[in-house]
Design an enzyme around this catalytic site. Structure first.
Site, PDB file in Angstrom:
ATOM      1  N   LYS A   1     -94.599  37.983  47.744  1.00 47.71           N
ATOM      2  CA  LYS A   1     -95.842  38.754  47.732  1.00 47.71           C
ATOM      3  C   LYS A   1     -96.984  37.950  47.112  1.00 47.71           C
ATOM      4  O   LYS A   1     -97.486  37.036  47.735  1.00 47.71           O
ATOM      5  CB  LYS A   1     -95.588  40.103  47.079  1.00 47.71           C
ATOM      6  CG  LYS A   1     -94.530  40.902  47.892  1.00 47.71           C
ATOM      7  CD  LYS A   1     -94.203  42.233  47.294  1.00 47.71           C
ATOM      8  CE  LYS A   1     -93.349  43.080  48.227  1.00 47.71           C
ATOM      9  NZ  LYS A   1     -92.000  42.524  48.495  1.00 47.71           N
TER      10      LYS A   1
ATOM     11  N   TYR B   1     -87.753  50.557  44.367  1.00 40.39           N
ATOM     12  CA  TYR B   1     -87.803  49.980  45.707  1.00 40.39           C
ATOM     13  C   TYR B   1     -86.548  50.393  46.482  1.00 40.39           C
ATOM     14  O   TYR B   1     -85.428  50.237  45.989  1.00 40.39           O
ATOM     15  CB  TYR B   1     -87.879  48.467  45.527  1.00 40.39           C
ATOM     16  CG  TYR B   1     -87.850  47.570  46.714  1.00 40.39           C
ATOM     17  CD1 TYR B   1     -88.752  47.705  47.758  1.00 40.39           C
ATOM     18  CD2 TYR B   1     -86.947  46.508  46.751  1.00 40.39           C
ATOM     19  CE1 TYR B   1     -88.738  46.813  48.830  1.00 40.39           C
ATOM     20  CE2 TYR B   1     -86.924  45.609  47.811  1.00 40.39           C
ATOM     21  CZ  TYR B   1     -87.824  45.771  48.847  1.00 40.39           C
ATOM     22  OH  TYR B   1     -87.813  44.889  49.903  1.00 40.39           O
TER      23      TYR B   1
ATOM     24  N   ARG C   1     -78.189  21.825  45.249  1.00 36.99           N
ATOM     25  CA  ARG C   1     -78.216  23.257  44.957  1.00 36.99           C
ATOM     26  C   ARG C   1     -78.689  23.543  43.533  1.00 36.99           C
ATOM     27  O   ARG C   1     -79.133  24.645  43.236  1.00 36.99           O
ATOM     28  CB  ARG C   1     -76.825  23.857  45.203  1.00 36.99           C
ATOM     29  CG  ARG C   1     -76.751  25.366  45.076  1.00 36.99           C
ATOM     30  CD  ARG C   1     -75.666  25.963  45.974  1.00 36.99           C
ATOM     31  NE  ARG C   1     -74.356  25.422  45.729  1.00 36.99           N
ATOM     32  CZ  ARG C   1     -73.463  25.925  44.866  1.00 36.99           C
ATOM     33  NH1 ARG C   1     -73.786  26.986  44.147  1.00 36.99           N
ATOM     34  NH2 ARG C   1     -72.276  25.387  44.739  1.00 36.99           N
TER      35      ARG C   1
ATOM     36  N   ASP D   1     -88.414  44.886  37.550  1.00 38.96           N
ATOM     37  CA  ASP D   1     -89.067  44.383  38.751  1.00 38.96           C
ATOM     38  C   ASP D   1     -90.558  44.352  38.433  1.00 38.96           C
ATOM     39  O   ASP D   1     -91.224  45.380  38.398  1.00 38.96           O
ATOM     40  CB  ASP D   1     -88.776  45.299  39.949  1.00 38.96           C
ATOM     41  CG  ASP D   1     -89.366  44.750  41.248  1.00 38.96           C
ATOM     42  OD1 ASP D   1     -90.360  44.001  41.184  1.00 38.96           O
ATOM     43  OD2 ASP D   1     -88.852  45.094  42.330  1.00 38.96           O
TER      44      ASP D   1
END
Length: 401
Positions: free
Chosen positions: A210, A113, A60, A185
């Site tokens: 994206k 968003y 992890r 962002d």
């Protein structure tokens, strides 16, 4: 690797491929691991001591597949370190939760968003964190909204769907005067079309889903922090159990290598289509940061090195039926959420006024968002032209009663 400064295009190709990550092959391999075994207690103690410096300790915490990609993104964005998440939304929520607790106040841009807004209204509110939404073009006026318990200023520039570009340096300067953490962002810019930390940002978030991945086949988020906040962001994300598949990281790292050439082509194609849209009588105005009519265009010119394939345009009029006829019959544009892949997408967006509280939006004029992909722009223009013909046919029928 030479210590001589590299140009951005060279960085995209080279970063994260050091031998300690790649083991000598061109692309760092996929290391799948949960448990890491050690031969001696000294080895285990050494790994524990250096688990933040590229030593394998526990799955992890990451593997060389993760470490190489993280190092590349941190260097491209200009931060001290990058944490990885299973989606862009996870990167946003983990970053906010790292710096907010019960009783705190958050300043959130009104053009954000929509899932981020939902996080504030449906999750953070339940944790005792209050959110105030602010006009994306507020500039120095942000100071009047800062309270003694305000801890974070969140910016998204350009804004989701409506594309307002914010004056990030002014907002960050005032926020830092009040000891706020500035979270951005930064997905629209990707890691190469702005320098967020030079603008005053503390945490820069990418929906790597994206443009970094670039092929619409991986969900991933990144959050890159300046040194002051890196340890807290990294540890908080680890304790929340945030982790990513090495297979997905491998695909993101592979997508990164072509980011520069893809972004340049997205920009070129989008500008061609946008200039054509400006000639259409149905179009009221463009919401493309590279065009003067886009709110905050002056900040785009100052703070960004290039644009990309994502923008919106507003129609002078239109019914739901007419917009539906336009977008449903496309050949090359597909209807779908997200963006940043090689394909062109189109969305007829309604109800924007329902996701604004600090600003007003005139929903009587339909907004259409497009992502211009890597197809030939002439084909895309032909597709849009046929869409306008369908739109006008429905509008004409409606006017005749």
């Amino acid at each position: 690797m030479s210590d001589k400064p590299m140009k951005t295009a060279t960085k995209i190709v080279s970063l994260g491929r050091e031998k300690k990550y790649s083991k000598g092959v061109i692309n760092p391999p996929v290391f799948r691991a949960s448990t890491i075994v050690f031969d001696t207690m000294d080895e285990m103690r050494h790994a524990a001591k250096n688990k933040h410096n590229g030593e394998m300790f526990y799955g992890r915490r990451g593997t060389p597949t993760h470490f190489g990609f993280q190092a590349a993104i941190a260097e491209l964005e200009g931060g001290a370190g990058t944490a990885l998440y299973p989606s862009g939304a996870a990167a946003i929520s983990a970053s906010l939760l790292a710096f907010l607790q019960a009783g705190d106040h958050l300043l959130m841009v009104d053009s954000v968003y929509e899932p981020t807004r939902d996080l504030c209204d449906k999750v953070l509110k339940g944790y005792g964190i209050e959110t105030t939404y602010y006009d994306p073009l507020i500039g120095a006026g942000i100071e009047a909204l800062i309270r003694p318990n305000t801890r974070v200023l969140f910016v998204e520039s350009p804004g989701s769907i409506t594309m307002e570009v914010q004056d990030v340096p002014t907002l960050a300067r005032i926020a830092h005067d009040h000891d706020l953490v500035v979270i951005l962002d930064n997905t629209w810019a990707s890691p190469i079309n702005s320098r967020p930390f030079e603008l005053g940002v503390d945490i820069s978030i990418q929906a790597a889903t994206k443009y970094i991945v670039g092929h619409s086949d991986v969900m991933m988020g990144t959050a890159t922090a300046r040194a002051k906040y890196w340890d807290k962001l990294r540890e908080h994300s680890y304790l929340l159990g945030q982790t990513t598949s090495p297979d997905d990281v491998y695909l993101a790292a592979r997508g990164l290598r072509t980011l520069g050439v893809r972004m340049a082509q997205h920009e070129k194609n989008a500008l061609t289509v946008a200039h054509w849209l400006k000639t259409r009588p149905e179009v009221d105005h463009l919401r493309h940061p590279a065009f003067e009519e886009c709110p905050g265009h002056e900040f785009f010119k100052r703070d960004f090195s290039a644009s990309n394939g994502l923008f919106s345009f507003v129609l002078k009029q239109g019914t739901v039926e007419a917009v539906t006829a336009m977008v449903e019959g496309m050949s090359h544009f597909k209807m779908g959420f997200s963006w940043g892949g090689f394909e062109s997408l189109i969305l007829g967006v309604t109800g924007i006024h329902n996701i604004r509280s600090a600003t007003r939006w005139d929903s009587s004029k339909p907004l259409i968002r497009v992502h211009i992909g890597l197809e030939d722009p002439e084909d895309l223009i032909e597709d849009l032209s046929a869409g306008f013909a369908r739109f006008n046919e429905v509008m004409a029928k409606d006017s005749q009663g």
